[in-house]
Write an enzyme that holds these catalytic residues in place. Structure first.
Site, short mmCIF file in Angstrom:
data_model
loop_
_atom_site.label_atom_id
_atom_site.label_comp_id
_atom_site.label_asym_id
_atom_site.label_seq_id
_atom_site.Cartn_x
_atom_site.Cartn_y
_atom_site.Cartn_z
N HIS A 345 34.49 -28.62 3.76
CA HIS A 345 34.38 -28.92 5.16
C HIS A 345 34.02 -30.44 5.17
O HIS A 345 34.40 -31.15 6.09
CB HIS A 345 33.77 -28.18 5.99
CG HIS A 345 34.47 -26.90 6.36
ND1 HIS A 345 34.61 -25.68 5.63
CD2 HIS A 345 35.52 -26.48 7.44
CE1 HIS A 345 35.50 -24.78 6.04
NE2 HIS A 345 36.02 -25.35 7.16
N GLY A 346 33.13 -30.95 4.34
CA GLY A 346 32.60 -32.12 4.49
C GLY A 346 31.47 -32.61 3.44
O GLY A 346 30.68 -31.49 3.24
#
Lengths: 500, 77
Positions: A345-346
């Site tokens: 996701h990051g």
């Protein structure tokens, strides 16, 4: 006098502009997409081949308009995975197949790692070692996490013998680059998408009606509800939680659950809608996630195409490899899977923490399943309506705690949200909230209705709307677009999942 | 074809009294056979038949019939 057309302005609109990506839901997108649809429907009268090439050309343009020269990387990933799938299928030896799979994984994950995590690890290294290594000037290619996972699923499916490779590169390329799901999913499977490419279906009246309804639903969720509550309230609180009371922080936490659902499921609705207008079915990503009865159940209902990917290609092989450890092996496989889920996701500590937190929830749930069952049996709670309610209530709040970290720019910010809730709670604010934020209150209530409406009610509304003539759907869509333009708080906000 | 012994091993592991299991039955349609419990069923079958599967062999199985065939092939080796 015939008005002259300024072609330079049209070319300007069609050119790559990093500040003006082609987002679903923007006027620019609808303008260009309508032109494309006109051409597509004209070509649809003929055989499927020109349609395929037209879709391919539009998909490549769609990516170029937002991603510029990164289109070359997308094409490179497509070619590498196409060849990997071909050679895995052609090779008779299992060990050679495995070697090709591993090499292909190294290339793909290497690319993803370079673009997404290089600067993160440099910062981490600087923090730990006290060095001052400069960060690289790396631009994150649009949708890279999504299209690499999609391309990898093609290769994995060939490796696991659930798919034969396609021999026509154009068909395969449309699967990888299809404009409907290239930027932020759904991560459709080749087994479901490629037959549609081969069929070369022409959109039916039902497809167009359903597609229009999906676009309307997506616009309402994303452009009206999610954007409004985010910009008018939630983003402000999460940016500086210490400036707000615990009550406002609490409302922002609940509101974020509504915002992220409306944002991402709104995006998915738009993707499904535009795909239907060209006759393609994309998979749905959501199935009432907030009525899940456990965190494992939540992941069967939230971002389904991604969680299915993790399940099939990461968790299950890990779980099989660790089966000698029994339930502890499964718990470890869960923790590894969800740590990677967080990283996907990051590249930031809060995302990784969020992933680990979900891994912990599920591992803990697995290891305490028998004890919890014995306890609920003893107090005669098992399978009662109260039990079901408590399961949903607890799951929702566990997810909610996770969202605080997911949305936070730093761990400090996330902890400050909790700090304010527990140390600076002012119940009287509840009464004053509507006066201070009337629009936010209305859209929050609308969001809650959308999130928790019974499936039967939504299905019934959809069925009845579909019975109406096509012209009605077109008018409804035009009204929604007009409404979006009126209500839109400021500029169109990028989708939250756009950054992944 | 699903044998009684194979079926009973699955039912016992999942604590089910009975369930119609055919060759084409998918694991996730059997009550209790979810992603978390999957490995427990595999281990129970391995123990029952005294065999050891490779991960890839199980991952290639598309339905319960494929798993039965895998067991048969291991026993006949």
């Amino acid at each position: 006098m015939i008005p002259s057309i300024d072609f330079s302005k049209i070319l300007e609109i069609l050119k790559y502009d990093p500040k003006d990506p082609l987002l679903f839901g923007t006027i620019t997108f609808f303008f260009i997409f309508m032109g494309f649809l006109f051409l597509f429907n004209f070509v649809s009268l003929s055989k499927s081949k020109p349609k395929l090439y037209l879709l391919l050309a539009f998909s490549l343009f769609f990516y170029y308009k937002s991603g510029g020269e990164m289109l070359a990387l997308l094409l490179l990933v497509a070619v590498v995975n196409f060849l990997a799938g071909y050679f895995i299928f052609k090779n008779g030896s299992q060990s050679v197949k495995k070697l090709i799979l591993v090499l292909n994984l190294i290339v793909n994950i290497g690319l993803l790692g370079y673009f997404k995590y290089t600067n993160f690890f440099i910062t981490l290294y600087n923090d730990v070692q006290g060095t001052q290594i400069d960060a690289f000037n790396i631009l994150l290619p649009l949708g890279i996490s999504f299209y690499i996972f999609k391309a990898l699923s093609y290769v994995f499916d060939i490796y696991y013998e659930s798919l034969e490779p396609v021999y026509r590169f154009d068909e395969y390329l449309l699967y990888i680059t299809f404009f409907g799901n290239i930027i932020a999913g759904p991560i459709d499977r080749a087994t479901e998408f490629l037959p549609q490419v081969r069929e070369g279906k022409t959109p039916s009246k039902e497809d167009v009606s359903l597609g229009s309804l999906f676009i309307i639903s997506g616009l309402v969720k994303k452009s009206i509800i999610a954007d409004y509550i985010s910009q008018s309230f939630i983003a402000r609180v999460f940016d500086e939680p210490l400036k707000y009371t615990g009550t406002e922080n609490l409302i922002a936490v609940y509101g974020y659950a509504i915002q992220i659902f409306c944002d991402f499921s709104g995006y998915t609705d738009l993707a499904i809608g535009v795909a239907l207008l060209v006759g393609y079915n994309l998979m749905n990503n959501f199935n009432y996630p907030y009525i899940a009865s456990s965190v494992a159940d939540f992941w069967r209902r939230w971002h389904i195409s991604f969680s299915r990917w993790l399940l099939d290609y990461l968790f299950t092989p890990l779980q099989m490899g660790l089966r000698g450890l029994g339930n502890y092996g499964t718990a470890l496989a869960i923790l590894i899977t969800f740590t990677i889920c967080g990283m996907w996701h990051g590249a930031s500590i809060p995302f990784i923490f969020w992933g680990i937190l979900h891994g912990f929830y599920m591992s803990f749930g697995l290891l305490t399943k028998k004890i919890r069952k014995r306890f609920t049996d003893a107090i005669k709670l098992t399978n009662t309506p109260l039990h079901k309610f408590l399961q949903i209530f607890i799951t929702f709040h566990l997810v909610l705690i996770g969202w605080v970290f997911f949305s936070a720019k730093s761990m400090e910010n996330a902890f400050n949200v909790f700090k304010q809730i527990f140390s600076f709670f002012k119940p009287e604010i509840f009464g004053q909230f509507y006066e201070g934020y009337p629009g936010v209150t209305i859209f929050l209530i609308l969001g809650v209705i959308l999130v928790f409406s019974p499936k039967r009610a939504i299905d019934s509304i959809r069925t009845n709307l579909l019975k109406l003539p096509l012209i009605f759907h077109a008018i409804l869509l035009a009204i929604t677009i007009w409404l979006v333009m009126q209500i839109q708080y400021a500029d169109f906000q990028p989708f939250i999942y756009f950054d992944f | 074809m699903i044998s009684e012994r194979f079926k009973n091993t699955i039912l016992k592991q999942l604590e089910l009294d009975d369930f119609d299991i055919q060759d084409e039955t998918k694991a996730n349609t059997v009550p209790g056979w979810d992603s978390l419990n999957h490995v427990n069923v595999i281990v129970a079958i391995e123990k029952e038949y005294g065999v050891k599967f490779k991960g890839i062999e199980v991952l290639k199985c598309k339905n319960i019939g494929d798993l039965q065939k895998l067991v048969d092939s291991k026993i006949n080796q």
